[in-house]
Design an enzyme around this catalytic site. Sequence first.
Site, PDB file in Angstrom:
ATOM      1  N   SER A 142       0.862  -1.185   0.000  1.00  0.00           N
ATOM      2  CA  SER A 142       0.000   0.000   0.000  1.00  0.00           C
ATOM      3  C   SER A 142       0.895   1.230   0.000  1.00  0.00           C
ATOM      4  O   SER A 142       2.039   1.176   0.487  1.00  0.00           O
ATOM      5  CB  SER A 142      -0.852   0.016   1.270  1.00  0.00           C
ATOM      6  N   TYR A 155      -0.978  -1.034  10.776  1.00  0.00           N
ATOM      7  CA  TYR A 155      -1.239  -1.451   9.398  1.00  0.00           C
ATOM      8  C   TYR A 155      -0.119  -0.965   8.470  1.00  0.00           C
ATOM      9  O   TYR A 155       0.427  -1.734   7.667  1.00  0.00           O
ATOM     10  CB  TYR A 155      -2.601  -0.908   8.940  1.00  0.00           C
TER      11      TYR A 155
HETATM   12  N1  LIG Z   1      -8.746  -1.216  -0.197  1.00  0.00           N
HETATM   13  C1  LIG Z   1      -7.752  -0.368  -0.037  1.00  0.00           C
HETATM   14  O1  LIG Z   1      -7.984   0.829   0.168  1.00  0.00           O
HETATM   15  C2  LIG Z   1      -6.307  -0.843  -0.159  1.00  0.00           C
HETATM   16  C3  LIG Z   1      -5.329   0.139  -0.401  1.00  0.00           C
HETATM   17  C4  LIG Z   1      -3.988  -0.267  -0.512  1.00  0.00           C
HETATM   18  C5  LIG Z   1      -3.679  -1.607  -0.378  1.00  0.00           C
HETATM   19  N2  LIG Z   1      -4.630  -2.533  -0.135  1.00  0.00           N
HETATM   20  C6  LIG Z   1      -4.243  -3.943   0.028  1.00  0.00           C
HETATM   21  O2  LIG Z   1      -4.872  -4.720  -0.969  1.00  0.00           O
HETATM   22  C7  LIG Z   1      -4.974  -6.060  -0.507  1.00  0.00           C
HETATM   23  C8  LIG Z   1      -6.379  -6.573  -0.810  1.00  0.00           C
HETATM   24  O3  LIG Z   1      -7.326  -5.830  -0.051  1.00  0.00           O
HETATM   25  P1  LIG Z   1      -8.761  -5.410  -0.601  1.00  0.00           P
HETATM   26  O4  LIG Z   1      -8.831  -3.949  -0.516  1.00  0.00           O
HETATM   27  O5  LIG Z   1      -9.062  -6.094  -1.872  1.00  0.00           O
HETATM   28  O6  LIG Z   1      -9.662  -5.955   0.618  1.00  0.00           O
HETATM   29  P2  LIG Z   1     -10.917  -6.975   0.667  1.00  0.00           P
HETATM   30  O7  LIG Z   1     -11.933  -6.617  -0.367  1.00  0.00           O
HETATM   31  O8  LIG Z   1     -11.309  -7.000   2.099  1.00  0.00           O
HETATM   32  O9  LIG Z   1     -10.238  -8.377   0.261  1.00  0.00           O
HETATM   33  C9  LIG Z   1      -9.297  -8.972   1.112  1.00  0.00           C
HETATM   34  C10 LIG Z   1      -9.050 -10.398   0.675  1.00  0.00           C
HETATM   35  O10 LIG Z   1      -8.086 -10.971   1.565  1.00  0.00           O
HETATM   36  C11 LIG Z   1      -8.588 -12.195   2.039  1.00  0.00           C
HETATM   37  N3  LIG Z   1      -8.086 -12.516   3.371  1.00  0.00           N
HETATM   38  C12 LIG Z   1      -8.198 -11.808   4.515  1.00  0.00           C
HETATM   39  N4  LIG Z   1      -7.635 -12.469   5.525  1.00  0.00           N
HETATM   40  C13 LIG Z   1      -7.169 -13.645   5.016  1.00  0.00           C
HETATM   41  C14 LIG Z   1      -6.496 -14.770   5.556  1.00  0.00           C
HETATM   42  N5  LIG Z   1      -6.200 -14.854   6.865  1.00  0.00           N
HETATM   43  N6  LIG Z   1      -6.159 -15.781   4.720  1.00  0.00           N
HETATM   44  C15 LIG Z   1      -6.466 -15.736   3.414  1.00  0.00           C
HETATM   45  N7  LIG Z   1      -7.103 -14.700   2.843  1.00  0.00           N
HETATM   46  C16 LIG Z   1      -7.451 -13.675   3.644  1.00  0.00           C
HETATM   47  C17 LIG Z   1     -10.094 -12.076   2.021  1.00  0.00           C
HETATM   48  O11 LIG Z   1     -10.671 -13.365   1.855  1.00  0.00           O
HETATM   49  P3  LIG Z   1     -11.369 -14.267   2.997  1.00  0.00           P
HETATM   50  O12 LIG Z   1     -11.972 -13.332   3.991  1.00  0.00           O
HETATM   51  O13 LIG Z   1     -12.386 -15.066   2.209  1.00  0.00           O
HETATM   52  O14 LIG Z   1     -10.271 -15.115   3.537  1.00  0.00           O
HETATM   53  C18 LIG Z   1     -10.298 -11.260   0.748  1.00  0.00           C
HETATM   54  O15 LIG Z   1     -10.343 -12.109  -0.378  1.00  0.00           O
HETATM   55  C19 LIG Z   1      -4.604  -6.058   0.974  1.00  0.00           C
HETATM   56  O16 LIG Z   1      -3.304  -6.565   1.144  1.00  0.00           O
HETATM   57  C20 LIG Z   1      -4.650  -4.573   1.332  1.00  0.00           C
HETATM   58  O17 LIG Z   1      -3.757  -4.263   2.385  1.00  0.00           O
HETATM   59  C21 LIG Z   1      -5.955  -2.188  -0.029  1.00  0.00           C
END
Ligand SMILES: NC(=O)c1ccc[n+]([C@@H]2O[C@H](COP(=O)([O-])OP(=O)(O)OC[C@H]3O[C@@H](n4cnc5c(N)ncnc54)[C@H](OP(=O)(O)O)[C@@H]3O)[C@@H](O)[C@H]2O)c1
Length: 267
Positions: A142, A155
Amino acid sequence: VKPLQGRVVVITGASAGIGAATARAAAVAGASVVVAARRLDRLRSLVADIESAGGHARAVEADVADADALTRLMDTAVATFGRIDVCVCNAGIGYHGPFDSTPTAVTRRLVDVNVMGTFHTARAAIAVMKRQASGHLIVVSSIVGRRGIEGSAVYAATKAAQIAFVESLRAEYAGTLIRASVVLPVSTATEFHEAIARNFGHMVRGLGPKQSAEHVARAIVGCMVRPRPEVYPYPLARGLSIVNAVAPGLTDRVVRRFRRERVVSTS
Ligand SMILES: NC(=O)c1ccc[n+]([C@@H]2O[C@H](COP(=O)([O-])OP(=O)(O)OC[C@H]3O[C@@H](n4cnc5c(N)ncnc54)[C@H](OP(=O)(O)O)[C@@H]3O)[C@@H](O)[C@H]2O)c1
């Protein structure tokens, strides 16, 4: 010929958000995709969607905090599609709150999923890539891993760890065909905030620019096609990294506008 035709891509955290969008985009680009997360029902419907569009996909239930589950994931990918060309370490969770009132259990969970989860996934994928003598690891960090913001101390630290990890891997595998990239998205419209509410009982509102999961997914697939050390899906974010390196004190003032806020407690 499609740009990822014949390539095999493993993606963690593919049941929602950036991971699911990346799986769809990689499949459209011709890759066979192995999608992993804990919610198998969601992964199965993603696989059905990809297959009904003519693609190839396989769902594997895996918690990234469980090292053995990642070994099983990579074994299943190889058994199903023969190799692993790209592994996207995307699974992650967030948290928002002042550092001095962040419970230790929350800190430990963020480290277990975001940091240890990345290590476990990378280790299992690299074992396969070393046997193949090629492969590409893409870690979804991120922009806050480059430049921390208020309310994100733990985080942001987990996201910074991922960046340092990828930099070190690039140095370690320099001169080989094993590549490592890090992706630094800004705030993205996903289920990230719903997951924070589910996991920790509070809602967060993000300020600052927001991009779609599909936009980030396109940038990740672009990196699969043409590997690069760092990917900034929101190009201005690279500028923030540079300004922060040169003038961190000034940047303290700039990033105030990117802070997140707790809006309502759901607990
Ligand atoms: N959204 C933002 O603003 C943002 C910005 C910068 C970076 N990111 C990064 O992007 C990545 C994806 O996030 P997202 O925004 O797409 O969030 P999201 O929609 O909440 O998706 C998160 C994914 O991670 C999985 N996950 C969570 N805990 C897990 C575990 N213990 N084992 C396996 N899978 C797990 C969830 O699946 P299950 O719950 O089914 O396991 C889900 O598929 C993250 O690393 C986040 O830090 C997000």
